[in-house]
Design a protein around this motif. Structure first.
Motif, PDB file in Angstrom:
ATOM      1  N   VAL A  31      -6.921  -9.784   2.080  1.00  0.00           N
ATOM      2  CA  VAL A  31      -6.593  -8.356   2.119  1.00  0.00           C
ATOM      3  C   VAL A  31      -6.970  -7.767   3.475  1.00  0.00           C
ATOM      4  N   THR A  32      -8.132  -8.140   4.021  1.00  0.00           N
ATOM      5  CA  THR A  32      -8.535  -7.606   5.319  1.00  0.00           C
ATOM      6  C   THR A  32      -7.664  -8.146   6.444  1.00  0.00           C
ATOM      7  N   LEU A  33      -7.112  -9.337   6.288  1.00  0.00           N
ATOM      8  CA  LEU A  33      -6.174  -9.847   7.284  1.00  0.00           C
ATOM      9  C   LEU A  33      -4.826  -9.134   7.180  1.00  0.00           C
ATOM     10  N   ALA A  34      -4.407  -8.832   5.973  1.00  0.00           N
ATOM     11  CA  ALA A  34      -3.116  -8.169   5.769  1.00  0.00           C
ATOM     12  C   ALA A  34      -3.171  -6.700   6.164  1.00  0.00           C
ATOM     13  N   PHE A  35      -4.297  -6.049   5.943  1.00  0.00           N
ATOM     14  CA  PHE A  35      -4.457  -4.628   6.250  1.00  0.00           C
ATOM     15  C   PHE A  35      -5.678  -4.437   7.145  1.00  0.00           C
ATOM     16  N   PRO A  36      -5.532  -4.639   8.456  1.00  0.00           N
ATOM     17  CA  PRO A  36      -6.693  -4.504   9.347  1.00  0.00           C
ATOM     18  C   PRO A  36      -7.161  -3.056   9.425  1.00  0.00           C
ATOM     19  N   ALA A  37      -8.416  -2.894   9.757  1.00  0.00           N
ATOM     20  CA  ALA A  37      -9.006  -1.552   9.855  1.00  0.00           C
ATOM     21  C   ALA A  37      -8.400  -0.811  11.038  1.00  0.00           C
ATOM     22  N   ARG A  38      -8.122   0.440  10.839  1.00  0.00           N
ATOM     23  CA  ARG A  38      -7.584   1.269  11.912  1.00  0.00           C
ATOM     24  C   ARG A  38      -8.709   1.745  12.816  1.00  0.00           C
ATOM     25  N   ALA A  39      -8.355   2.001  14.049  1.00  0.00           N
ATOM     26  CA  ALA A  39      -9.339   2.551  14.979  1.00  0.00           C
ATOM     27  C   ALA A  39      -9.693   3.966  14.534  1.00  0.00           C
ATOM     28  N   PRO A  40     -10.962   4.309  14.565  1.00  0.00           N
ATOM     29  CA  PRO A  40     -11.346   5.655  14.122  1.00  0.00           C
ATOM     30  C   PRO A  40     -10.756   6.713  15.047  1.00  0.00           C
TER      31      PRO A  40
END
Length: 70
Positions: A31-40
């Motif tokens: 899931v973290t590979l499919a939806f990477p964290a956005r830059a704040p």
């Protein structure tokens, strides 16, 4: 006889929990590979406060880039 079946049940339960946790870790990784964290994003109120502070400290100064210092 009851002691060995209890130990076997405990070992089986331990292995089952370990397998379930490993599968959950794999799912979280996917899931973290499919939806990477956005830059704040910088809050507009913070940007306005910085621009105002710079304008009051230096006449004619303008803010070009805002970066957080670690």
């Amino acid at each position: 006889m009851e002691g060995s079946s209890l130990a076997a049940a405990c070992a089986t339960a331990f292995v089952a929990v370990f397998v379930v946790l490993a599968l959950l870790a794999l799912v979280i990784r996917l899931v973290t590979l499919a939806f990477p964290a956005r830059a704040p994003r910088t809050d507009p109120a913070v940007v306005a406060a910085i621009v105002t502070a710079v304008a009051t400290q230096g006449a004619g100064a303008r803010v070009v880039h805002i970066a957080e210092v670690p």
